[in-house]
Design a protein around this motif. Structure first.
Motif: not given
Lengths: 529, 529
Positions: B109, B130, B197, B201
């Motif tokens: 990440y 992603i 993000m 995720t």
């Protein structure tokens, strides 16, 4: 040296056709025994003059042997991961495991030869490299490897003739590249440098095999026969190498030794501890961010009596560091891949890059401590380990690594107290096993082994620090302080073994902290003792 | 998303002292079961705002658990070995083996977040990353890993307060570095990027755990409890994950398939073969030296019916190449270290750098061929392998690798002839085993598996080439020609998946052939199909 390889050896097609099938069967049989029974690693170096058949030899080995157990290793310009470590690191990580054959197209000889040709390596430095190579190969052989070093030779005239023949045949003309011609101009120079290298590294345990490269059939058959005979000989003799005579370890005549002389009463109260801890952790944090450290690396090895507090000390160091900068490596049982390699391989793989830190919780000294006492390796193995370890640490420090080794000592009474506390505290119980109690019964042997270890491996560049650890406060601060003070001295005035670092000069732009101030070059001067 | 982590969670010292001992015992028990019985790899991601307690959490985990089975993984600027490979390569090689816990201080990440903050990553590209991350984590979980993703959060005010408190206490002041202040200015921006993000995720198989980072006791206890509960849950359920429904493979209604339709009578006489071989080997040698190839890499996978001639074809390619440029990887039984990792790990470790070539003699397709037929893995495992393999090859080609896959097909009659010849020729005998005869009895199943494989994994970027191999001359030339023509096309007009290559831009000065002509940049344009 090269005379026999200039007489125009040749093998005709008929002989070739007659001999090759049997040779192939025999080679496959030997290879099978090698991997199934003997589990010997084979290291084959393929080197020599241009156009003397190096590539062709590799191809023929792939055709003749079972390619599933061959690996070709080749080395171009070192990568930055390689530049940031001792020169031999890239070869260590390429070693074939037991039962497999590694064909080295280029090897630890290539760089010294290239540098010598370019004029960037002094003769004395070359000789230091040669000494290092001989020690490395001796280690390989002692670890059970079969090392075959081929040098393919061509006379100057034969080289020219071969080049012309390749150019003329449309099926092979593509093998000649624009760079081929100019390279041949170095013939005499290469012969001179290689001649010196080959002579100095023509050891009993890993001699050179010089083969005339002009005729394909002769060259291939020679390589095949040498390989077959060497494999057979090695398989026949097994592991029965001469055992070196065990030198007498220091006998304990008066019952005193390095460890018994330590003053284990040293203490630090909690208030002083809190202050000192903060002080030295802060200092360590600063030092690890010092731009000069980006050119160096730090390796700390922690050994000591069971329950002496290695883990706690390591955590106090780690607590001062950026997680991206350090690795803690607890040394446990080796994995299958590690067992298939020379003993030091599993430590080499964790050697940190420049600017990084590795903290080993137990270390490569296991061989001369637990393995010696418990008989996990032969006497011959642990006896030679002392000098192999010294070589290892020398290579590390010559490449700029700062090596610090701690032995944590507690009294037998303190150990008993801690063992009992571990048994009584549920979350500490995992730290105490039957092994610990058994080891405790061998206290004198372990103490003797530790003293022998310090005597034989405390060197100028990698000294041991003995830590009085009955009081955890005192021990932790002493360790932190030792690390800081050593780092300060090293960053101030460290002299680096020039020949090694010069081999793969580091590039300025590949540093992590590219925003940091200018890096001052390593100073030259006298070696610190 | 972050609301619950801004309410000022706190745990007092008394509760802490009461809860921690039991927690530690339970964690140690779970960890022991993990490594001894369940052999699950645990992946813990430690991420979040500055000063939210990331480093402290790592330290406490080392204190609470048995550090011998923990590894901390951290990622600074990528090295050139990493830049020269797909972006995920550095994470693959850091994965903890079964039974161990890997604490990721920084992870897959970190780079997308950093790049997004710097403004070098478009939103659509971020979403592609992603998607890749979600697939990667799904693979980990499917391979049996427990993935715990922690994000430590602080409100803006709490962050400032914590920084001041650290500065004020002389025992912690050193933790604040000159860069600390300026970094905090990015707070809002980081929250925005991270929020996106984290939301995207936050999958069922690997959800985020957001923890308020202001109070040390609260944060540590929370992490400890989450870890304990997750371990227990995972240990209790074992490997009983939902099995995906097996989709119907293409049934063979008319007895015809891709392989039965091949014209195996194709031939090349010896004269034509010699000429063509020299032509294409020469061309391949040229292409491998093309300066544009220094920006790319080549991966060839060879699969096929037993005795179809894979080894011979591979040697004809290798014969045209500089030994420093290529590696032949024969795929045999995995080692212990490889068995302790996800299936594709042992292929990832051999992914070549830019400018290099890897020839796989058998490949990652073993899972959907021999492992499927012989039942070496579960149906669930080989069914998901198709898409994992496609992801793998996509990552390779997006990073500039040229992936070429060959299936070598011979007829049953031809196979019988070759099997018999192998038995009769002493130096070929090692090539024929009882397994080969057994596999031959399962001819239809293997053919079906091969057809399913081609149907499901022949993609635009990594198509299969079926090779009519009854005649070795024809097959070898077809393979060489295919490689050359593909290389020519790719070097001419290859478009690279921009988002991936942009992540770790390569540096010009780290090329091997630094004497070669100027490198033309990769062209932009439409994707080749």
């Amino acid at each position: 040296m090269f005379e026999s390889a200039e007489i125009g050896h040749m093998v005709d097609k008929k002989t070739w056709r007659k001999q090759v099938p049997d040779l192939r069967v025999a080679l496959l049989d030997a290879q099978f025994e090698l991997k199934e029974t003997a589990k010997i690693p084979v290291v084959i170096l393929i080197s020599g003059q241009d156009f003397a058949g190096k590539g062709e030899t590799i191809n023929i080995l792939y055709e003749w042997m079972d390619p599933h157990f061959l690996t070709t290793l080749a080395f171009a310009e070192p990568t930055d991961e390689e530049r940031d470590r001792p020169a031999m690191w890239r070869y260590w990580r390429a070693l074939p495991p037991k039962g497999r054959t590694g064909i080295f197209a280029g090897s630890w000889y290539s760089d010294p030869i290239r540098q010598r040709l370019k004029g960037t390596l002094a003769l004395t430095d070359l000789d230091a490299r040669i000494d290092q190579i001989n020690r490395f190969e001796a280690m390989l052989v002692n670890e059970g490897a079969l090392v075959l070093k081929f040098w393919f030779h061509l006379s100057k005239a034969a080289q020219k003739k071969r080049l012309k023949a390749l150019e003329k045949d449309p099926h092979t003309a593509w093998r000649v590249t624009p760079g081929s011609g100019p390279r041949l101009k170095n013939y005499d120079q290469l012969q001179e440098v290689a001649g010196h290298m080959l002579r100095m590294t023509n050891t009993a345990w890993a001699p050179w095999i010089i083969v005339e490269g002009a005729d394909d059939c002769y060259r291939s058959l020679t390589v095949g026969q040498v390989l077959l005979n060497s494999l057979r000989q090695r398989l026949a003799t097994g592991d029965n190498q001469d055992t070196p005579v065990a030198p007498q370890m220091r006998p304990s005549v008066d019952g005193r030794n390095l460890l018994s002389e330590l003053n284990l009463k040293k203490k630090l109260n909690d208030k002083a501890y809190a202050d000192q801890l903060a002080h030295w952790q802060g200092r360590l944090a600063e030092l690890s961010r010092d731009p000069r450290f980006a050119q160096r690396s730090l390796i700390c090895a922690f050994e000591g009596v069971d329950a002496a507090g290695k883990g706690g000390a390591i955590r106090r160091i780690a607590g001062a560091l950026d997680a991206r900068k350090y690795q803690i490596i607890p040394v446990t049982a080796p994995t299958e891949e590690e067992r298939a390699q020379p003993y030091l391989w599993r430590f080499w793989r964790h050697v940190p890059r420049c600017g990084r830190i590795t903290l080993f919780d137990r270390s490569w000294y296991g061989r001369v401590l637990v393995e010696r006492i418990e008989g996990f390796c032969s006497e011959r193995d642990w006896l030679r380990a002392y000098s192999e370890i010294n070589d290892f640490e020398h290579e590390l420090s010559a490449a700029g690594a700062i090596v610090i080794k701690f032995w944590l000592q507690i009294s037998q009474a303190e150990q008993l107290k801690r063992f009992k506390a571990r048994e009584e505290t549920p979350f500490k119980r995992f730290k105490i096993t039957d092994d610990d109690w058994r080891n405790r019964e061998k206290w004198p042997q372990y103490q003797q082994a530790a003293c022998d270890m310090v005597d034989r491996t405390s060197t100028g560049a990698a000294p041991w620090t003995l830590v009085e650890s009955n009081d955890k406060n005192y021990a932790r601060v002493k360790i932190l302080q030792t690390v800081c003070e050593r780092l300060e001295t090293e960053l101030k005035e460290k002299v680096v073994g020039e020949w090694m670092t010069r081999e793969f000069p580091r590039r300025d732009n590949r540093r992590d902290n590219n925003k940091s101030a200018k890096i001052s070059p390593r100073k030259k001067g006298k070696t610190k003792t």
